[in-house]
Scaffold this active site. Structure first.
Site, mmCIF file in Angstrom:
data_model
loop_
_atom_site.group_PDB
_atom_site.id
_atom_site.type_symbol
_atom_site.label_atom_id
_atom_site.label_comp_id
_atom_site.label_asym_id
_atom_site.label_seq_id
_atom_site.Cartn_x
_atom_site.Cartn_y
_atom_site.Cartn_z
ATOM 1 N N LYS A 198 0.850 -1.193 0.000
ATOM 2 C CA LYS A 198 0.000 0.000 0.000
ATOM 3 C C LYS A 198 0.887 1.245 0.000
ATOM 4 C CE LYS A 198 -1.764 2.597 3.131
ATOM 5 N NZ LYS A 198 -1.747 3.938 2.461
ATOM 6 N N GLU A 272 10.415 0.568 10.423
ATOM 7 C CA GLU A 272 11.378 1.667 10.316
ATOM 8 C C GLU A 272 10.596 2.947 10.561
ATOM 9 O OE1 GLU A 272 12.962 4.841 8.996
ATOM 10 O OE2 GLU A 272 12.865 3.917 7.014
ATOM 11 N N CYS A 306 13.280 10.588 7.540
ATOM 12 C CA CYS A 306 13.211 10.081 8.906
ATOM 13 C C CYS A 306 14.559 10.135 9.609
ATOM 14 C CB CYS A 306 12.664 8.655 8.918
ATOM 15 S SG CYS A 306 13.494 7.549 7.764
ATOM 16 N N GLU A 403 9.819 15.143 16.219
ATOM 17 C CA GLU A 403 10.163 15.064 14.806
ATOM 18 C C GLU A 403 9.286 16.046 14.028
ATOM 19 O OE1 GLU A 403 11.068 11.593 11.529
ATOM 20 O OE2 GLU A 403 9.296 11.359 12.802
#
Length: 494
Positions: A198, A272, A306, A403
């Site tokens: 997906k 991850e 990331c 983040e």
């Protein structure tokens, strides 16, 4: 190009400093054929979805690119059943035969590289020079690399007769659609698994173009399937009872939800997740080289990375010099049309992500950090945010802890290596870090002390298919790439 004129800074003041001008895009979108609507890719064919369709938007213009079919529960089940059926033949195929398909896919990626790069930039907002020179070449390299492993799995250190797991459910993010697709599909196929993937809701187009590449390569039907949709579609996929492996790249919050949903099941998982990487510059580092690494570490792909070096740790004795050079370098960055080959920073991927970046930047100012952006006139339409640096940041600031996933850098200082390690590790994340120094012994010491899955030395954001990538703590578990990445798609042999 850079021209001179009057513009408005992020603070709202008018200045006569250099501004960013936007040249016409030499990379024309005319080389890609964007259809008005797209279906799902199941069992080797494009089919209609049964959920509510949604739009994918060009973030640089807010133009609707296409209507995308949404997969409902029945569609996901159909895709998983197609993958299960294909698994019987694909897993029994000799590795050298599977390798031929992977090599063929890699060559087609190279042949259609310009088409892939332009479509990636249109759908994602990233500069064409990044998608052209980084994303697509590394994507092809992953298929070439894993093709080489397909008939050598018994030498991967996982036993003499390692076996594939079965059907892999893979969910990828919007920041690197093509790269994340390659990181997941290539090792899965090399090991004999089949895939239902997906793509992210905001960036589905290059995954669907890759489906055409699978057809062009004559990949057996059902080996690779794509279901499009939002978070609900991904949740349905990873929780399907006939899935053997879950591979996810995305936010820590969603990763935790996935871990809870598969707990107590035999499903294997690779997660991850997020990061808040420290980029550490010591006083003996080559400052000009380090500044280039700092810029690459946080402003590459608009900071939508990331493992971005979003926390800059400068040794106190060189902090002023480094900041002066960093600001000078930031003033040369070009923000604008992603299809212009001179653009350094493209569009933020979505309105929702832009709102989050703006909110956290405002919080940084409210908490007392000093905000600076180079004079930069942003386009009137689309989603844009200027390259931004915060100084006077402490570890208590939210911008140093959360983040942001945008072109925002927080700067802290340190005196000793021990203090640098303490500050760098003072985060729930542990995906990556950077160390800048001329002393090899200090590099090795820092790499040993930093709780990060990847530590770069005198560089940043460098990737290779043969090198494993992954994190510690809330940055996830498992590895992608290299021999270690194969382990996530194999049962250990006897």
């Amino acid at each position: 190009m850079v021209s001179t004129g009057s513009t408005t800074e992020a603070s709202g003041t008018t200045t006569g400093a250099p501004v960013f001008d936007y040249a016409p895009a030499p990379e024309s979108r005319a080389i890609v054929d964007i259809k008005p609507s797209y279906g799902l890719f199941i069992d080797g064919e494009f089919v209609d979805g049964h959920g509510t369709s949604f739009k994918t938007i060009n973030p640089a213009t807010e133009e609707t690119l296409a209507e995308i079919a949404e997969a409902d529960e029945a569609d996901v089940d159909r895709a998983v059943r197609a993958a299960r059926k294909a698994f019987r033949g694909w897993s029994r195929m000799p590795g050298r035969e599977r390798a031929k398909y992977l090599y063929r896919i890699a060559r087609i990626i190279q042949e259609r590289s310009r088409e892939l790069a332009v479509l990636e930039s249109i759908d994602n907002g990233k500069p064409i020079k990044e998608s052209r020179d980084v994303d697509v070449p590394i994507m092809a390299a992953h298929f070439f690399y894993h093709a080489g492993w397909a008939d050598k799995l018994e030498y991967a250190g996982l036993g003499s007769n390692p076996q594939p797991l079965g059907v892999a459910a893979q969910v990828i993010p919007w920041n690197f659609p093509l790269l994340m697709l390659a990181w997941k599909i290539a090792p899965a196929l090399a090991c004999g698994n089949t895939v239902v993937l997906k793509p992210a809701e905001t960036t589905p187009l290059t995954a669907l173009l890759f489906a055409e590449i699978c057809q062009q390569a004559d990949l057996p039907p059902g080996v690779v399937n794509f279901v499009t949709g939002a978070g609900g579609t991904g949740q349905t996929l990873v929780s399907h009872p006939d899935v053997d492996k879950v591979a996810f790249t995305g936010s820590t919050a969603v990763g935790k939800a996935i871990a809870r949903s598969i707990a107590g099941t035999p499903k294997k998982a690779t997660l991850e997740l997020g990061g808040k990487a420290a980029n550490i510059v010591f006083d003996d580092a080559p400052i000009d080289q380090a500044v280039e690494g700092i810029v690459s570490g946080i402003f590459f792909n608009q900071g939508h990375v990331c493992c971005a070096g979003s926390r800059l740790l400068l040794q106190e004795s060189i902090a002023d010099e480094a900041m002066a050079k960093l600001k000078r370098r930031m003033s040369t960055l070009r923000v604008g049309d992603p299809l212009d080959k001179n653009t350094d920073i493209g569009a933020i991927n979505s309105a929702a992500q832009l709102a989050r970046i703006r909110a956290l930047a405002e919080i940084g100012e409210d908490e007392g950090a000093e905000r600076w952006s180079p004079p930069c006139e942003l386009p009137s339409s689309g989603y844009w945010f200027p390259p931004t640096v915060f100084t006077g940041v402490s570890q208590a600031h939210r911008i140093a802890r959360e983040e942001i996933f945008g072109p925002v850098l927080s700067v802290l200082t340190f005196r000793t290596p021990a203090e640098a390690v303490e500050k760098a590790n003072n985060t729930p994340y542990g995906l990556s870090a950077g160390v800048w120094t001329e002393k090899g012994s200090l590099i090795l010491h820092m790499a040993d002390q930093l709780r990060a899955g990847v530590v770069w030395a005198n560089t940043f954001n460098k990737f290779d298919p043969a090198s494993p990538f992954g994190g510690y703590k809330e940055s996830g578990y498992g590895r992608e790439g290299g021999r270690q990445g194969l382990a996530g798609y194999l049962k250990a042999g006897i």
